[in-house]
Scaffold this motif. Structure first.
Motif, mmCIF file in Angstrom:
data_model
loop_
_atom_site.group_PDB
_atom_site.id
_atom_site.type_symbol
_atom_site.label_atom_id
_atom_site.label_comp_id
_atom_site.label_asym_id
_atom_site.label_seq_id
_atom_site.Cartn_x
_atom_site.Cartn_y
_atom_site.Cartn_z
ATOM 1 N N ALA A 73 20.321 52.741 55.901
ATOM 2 C CA ALA A 73 19.235 52.064 56.628
ATOM 3 C C ALA A 73 18.447 51.221 55.636
ATOM 4 C CB ALA A 73 18.300 53.085 57.274
ATOM 5 N N HIS A 74 17.808 50.171 56.147
ATOM 6 C CA HIS A 74 16.928 49.395 55.276
ATOM 7 C C HIS A 74 15.832 48.751 56.097
ATOM 8 C CE1 HIS A 74 18.493 45.298 56.282
ATOM 9 N NE2 HIS A 74 19.504 46.028 56.700
ATOM 10 N N CYS A 75 14.656 48.544 55.477
ATOM 11 C CA CYS A 75 13.512 47.930 56.150
ATOM 12 C C CYS A 75 12.915 46.898 55.209
ATOM 13 C CB CYS A 75 12.422 48.964 56.409
ATOM 14 S SG CYS A 75 12.834 50.155 57.675
ATOM 15 N N LEU A 76 12.353 45.850 55.779
ATOM 16 C CA LEU A 76 11.754 44.802 54.944
ATOM 17 C C LEU A 76 10.453 44.341 55.572
ATOM 18 C CD1 LEU A 76 12.624 42.869 52.453
ATOM 19 C CD2 LEU A 76 12.919 41.189 54.244
ATOM 20 N N TYR A 77 9.432 44.203 54.740
ATOM 21 C CA TYR A 77 8.196 43.572 55.206
ATOM 22 C C TYR A 77 7.943 42.350 54.343
ATOM 23 C CZ TYR A 77 3.375 42.463 56.044
ATOM 24 O OH TYR A 77 2.222 41.768 56.346
ATOM 25 N N THR A 78 7.823 41.192 54.974
ATOM 26 C CA THR A 78 7.562 39.983 54.191
ATOM 27 C C THR A 78 6.095 39.559 54.345
ATOM 28 O OG1 THR A 78 8.150 37.691 53.814
ATOM 29 C CG2 THR A 78 8.598 38.527 56.013
ATOM 30 N N GLN A 79 5.504 39.184 53.213
ATOM 31 C CA GLN A 79 4.072 38.869 53.194
ATOM 32 C C GLN A 79 3.773 37.387 53.410
ATOM 33 O OE1 GLN A 79 2.696 40.116 49.348
ATOM 34 N NE2 GLN A 79 3.191 42.270 49.664
ATOM 35 N N VAL A 80 4.762 36.620 53.874
ATOM 36 C CA VAL A 80 4.579 35.160 53.975
ATOM 37 C C VAL A 80 3.253 34.787 54.631
ATOM 38 C CG1 VAL A 80 5.470 33.068 55.062
ATOM 39 C CG2 VAL A 80 7.008 34.581 53.912
ATOM 40 N N SER A 81 2.910 35.464 55.746
ATOM 41 C CA SER A 81 1.693 35.061 56.474
ATOM 42 C C SER A 81 0.433 35.328 55.639
ATOM 43 C CB SER A 81 1.622 35.778 57.820
ATOM 44 O OG SER A 81 1.640 37.161 57.599
ATOM 45 N N THR A 82 0.463 36.348 54.774
ATOM 46 C CA THR A 82 -0.703 36.654 53.920
ATOM 47 C C THR A 82 -0.988 35.500 52.962
ATOM 48 O OG1 THR A 82 -0.031 38.963 53.939
ATOM 49 C CG2 THR A 82 -1.603 38.331 52.237
ATOM 50 N N HIS A 83 0.096 34.922 52.400
ATOM 51 C CA HIS A 83 -0.075 33.928 51.341
ATOM 52 C C HIS A 83 -0.093 32.478 51.846
ATOM 53 C CE1 HIS A 83 0.474 37.225 48.537
ATOM 54 N NE2 HIS A 83 1.582 37.562 49.176
ATOM 55 N N GLN A 84 0.280 32.297 53.133
ATOM 56 C CA GLN A 84 0.463 30.939 53.686
ATOM 57 C C GLN A 84 -0.718 30.011 53.400
ATOM 58 O OE1 GLN A 84 2.787 28.632 54.502
ATOM 59 N NE2 GLN A 84 3.648 30.104 55.947
ATOM 60 N N ILE A 85 -1.942 30.467 53.688
ATOM 61 C CA ILE A 85 -3.085 29.542 53.556
ATOM 62 C C ILE A 85 -3.353 29.163 52.102
ATOM 63 C CG2 ILE A 85 -4.304 30.128 55.714
ATOM 64 C CD1 ILE A 85 -6.203 31.826 53.879
ATOM 65 N N TYR A 86 -2.843 29.938 51.148
ATOM 66 C CA TYR A 86 -3.078 29.627 49.720
ATOM 67 C C TYR A 86 -1.973 28.732 49.151
ATOM 68 C CZ TYR A 86 -6.214 33.526 50.448
ATOM 69 O OH TYR A 86 -7.183 34.337 50.962
ATOM 70 N N GLY A 87 -0.909 28.534 49.910
ATOM 71 C CA GLY A 87 0.180 27.647 49.473
ATOM 72 C C GLY A 87 1.058 28.256 48.391
ATOM 73 N N GLY A 88 0.907 29.536 48.123
ATOM 74 C CA GLY A 88 1.733 30.220 47.118
ATOM 75 C C GLY A 88 1.353 31.686 47.083
ATOM 76 N N VAL A 89 2.138 32.488 46.357
ATOM 77 C CA VAL A 89 1.885 33.930 46.331
ATOM 78 C C VAL A 89 0.657 34.241 45.462
ATOM 79 C CG1 VAL A 89 2.858 36.181 45.682
ATOM 80 C CG2 VAL A 89 4.330 34.413 46.667
ATOM 81 N N PRO B 19 -1.083 37.031 43.500
ATOM 82 C CA PRO B 19 -0.639 38.337 42.995
ATOM 83 C C PRO B 19 -1.470 39.519 43.471
ATOM 84 C CG PRO B 19 -0.537 36.709 41.248
ATOM 85 C CD PRO B 19 -1.201 36.041 42.421
ATOM 86 N N GLU B 20 -2.800 39.388 43.469
ATOM 87 C CA GLU B 20 -3.655 40.515 43.857
ATOM 88 C C GLU B 20 -3.410 40.897 45.325
ATOM 89 O OE1 GLU B 20 -5.486 42.583 42.285
ATOM 90 O OE2 GLU B 20 -6.477 43.509 44.007
ATOM 91 N N LEU B 21 -3.269 39.880 46.187
ATOM 92 C CA LEU B 21 -3.026 40.167 47.612
ATOM 93 C C LEU B 21 -1.649 40.797 47.792
ATOM 94 C CD1 LEU B 21 -4.501 36.995 49.376
ATOM 95 C CD2 LEU B 21 -5.574 39.204 48.936
ATOM 96 N N ALA B 22 -0.690 40.367 46.973
ATOM 97 C CA ALA B 22 0.671 40.937 47.058
ATOM 98 C C ALA B 22 0.612 42.433 46.747
ATOM 99 C CB ALA B 22 1.594 40.217 46.084
ATOM 100 N N SER B 23 -0.103 42.809 45.671
ATOM 101 C CA SER B 23 -0.203 44.230 45.299
ATOM 102 C C SER B 23 -0.820 45.034 46.441
ATOM 103 C CB SER B 23 -1.079 44.430 44.064
ATOM 104 O OG SER B 23 -0.758 43.487 43.087
ATOM 105 N N ARG B 24 -1.896 44.492 47.015
ATOM 106 C CA ARG B 24 -2.586 45.238 48.084
ATOM 107 C C ARG B 24 -1.672 45.451 49.283
ATOM 108 N NH1 ARG B 24 -8.571 42.542 48.351
ATOM 109 N NH2 ARG B 24 -8.816 42.289 46.114
ATOM 110 N N ASP B 25 -0.907 44.442 49.639
ATOM 111 C CA ASP B 25 0.021 44.580 50.780
ATOM 112 C C ASP B 25 1.102 45.616 50.478
ATOM 113 O OD1 ASP B 25 -0.838 43.175 52.913
ATOM 114 O OD2 ASP B 25 0.629 41.547 52.786
#
Ligand code: KG4
Ligand code: ZN
Length: 343
Positions: free
Chosen positions: A26-42, A44-50
């Motif tokens: 089994a495998h699961c994936l969560y992508t954070q694209v919507s979190t970073h969208q308004i900043y135009g790039g990833v 890092p701090e928000l990535a860690s929190r997610d």
């Protein structure tokens, strides 16, 4: 033997369970694209929190989908590096804590080894030795793979990685995240031959790459076209953007294909493996399939969802490492900068 894999090197939380006898459970994936969208790039701090909020629920979900109890797990594999420090720390800390609680080994995996071995998750898997083209957001590598753990880097990008060039050019064209797939979609509506981008470093014998010039070439082309607009026009017409995207994509694909063929000839290898996010690019796949027929070699890819970051490749690589006795102690560490050549 079953291994739990945790991927958290950038903006994707990937969890998977891989069994030596039954394959991927089994495998699961969560992508954070919507979190970073308004900043135009990833960011890092928000990535860690997610990653903090998503990792444990996804592990529970993966165990439940596989109908597996934690006491059936032989080891916990996680991405040790390279990647964003904070994001890596979340995966490392959770993996090592679970391993400690379950009295099982923790196995640190190199993210690019994960990508490199992703085609082994398929029924039609390549056999060793092979040449691997690893094309992601952070790396462009040509690797001679003799067997698991025996990697010789034949060529790499001297500046931007192929995925990075896709992402930066997508941004110049005003496209949303993730830039690569959006640029590829726009390119499919473009007319071939409207623009001609250079094929960087193909006039030299080396197997290295350089993609930052293509992004600059895109910028110059966009600026030239902007100057042609009338005063009341502010944006380039969609067709012009599509034609530019098409020429850019063609240049990247052509450059990668030329170097792959050169590396196959130099090494005498007859098998090519494409992995990493840019490996999901359909034009690149089609081009290499055509080249394989023409030049008599075999080409292998992971399925599309295992080209980009995922937990399955980490679980698979972790199992291979565990079988060979490579386990880590329980101290929490990460290796944000970790060249594959040091593995
Ligand atoms: O392997 P990956 O998920 O993450 C890293 O390890 O970097 O690769 C992500 C990269 C991004 O640059 C993304 O734009 C690119 O792969 N990518 C693509 C496509 N899908 C993802 N580039 C071109 N065409 C695509 N279809
Ligand atoms: Zn990756």
């Amino acid at each position: 033997m079953i291994v739990l894999g945790i991927e958290s090197s950038c903006d994707e939380t990937g969890i998977a369970l891989y069994s030596e006898s039954r394959g991927l459970l089994a495998h699961c994936l969560y992508t954070q694209v919507s979190t970073h969208q308004i900043y135009g790039g990833v960011v890092p701090e928000l990535a860690s929190r997610d990653h903090i909020t998503k990792t444990l629920p996804l592990i529970k979900e993966t165990l439940s989908r596989a109908s597996i109890l934690h006491n059936e797990i032989a080891g916990v594999a996680f991405t040790l590096g390279p990647g964003l420090s904070g994001a890596l720390l979340v995966g490392s800390m959770i993996a090592r804590s679970l391993a400690y609680a379950w009295k099982k080994p923790a196995i640190g995996v190199h993210h690019m080894e994960g990508h490199l071995l992703a085609p082994m998750l398929e029924q039609n898997a390549p056999t060793f030795p092979f040449l691997a083209l690893l094309v992601s957001g952070g790396h462009t590598l040509l690797v001679s793979v003799k067997e698991i753990g025996d990697y010789e880097i034949l060529g790499e990008s001297l500046d931007d990685a192929a995925g990075e060039a896709f992402d930066k050019t997508a941004k110049l064209l005003g496209l949303p995240l993730p830039g690569g797939p959006h640029l590829a979609k726009l390119a499919s509506r473009g007319e071939k031959g409207k623009y001609h981008f250079p094929r960087p470093m193909t006039d030299r014998p080396s197997l290295d790459f350089s993609f930052s010039g293509l992004k600059t070439f895109a910028l110059t082309t966009i600026n030239k076209e902007l100057k042609k607009l009338s005063k009341d026009e502010r944006e380039l017409p969609e067709q012009v953007k599509a034609d530019i995207a098409c020429a850019f994509e063609e240049a990247v694909v052509d450059t990668l294909a030329i170097k792959c063929l050169r590396a196959l000839k130099a090494t005498g290898l007859k098998t090519l493996v494409i992995a990493g996010g840019v490996g999901a690019n359909l034009n690149l796949r089609q081009r290499l399939i055509r080249d394989a027929e023409k030049h008599q070699f075999q080409v292998f890819y992971p399925r599309l969802e295992f080209c980009t970051d995922n937990g399955a490749m980490i679980a698979y690589s972790g199992l291979q490492r565990l079988k060979r006795g490579f386990v880590d102690n329980l101290s929490v560490k990460v290796l944000p900068r970790w060249p594959l050549s040091e593995l």
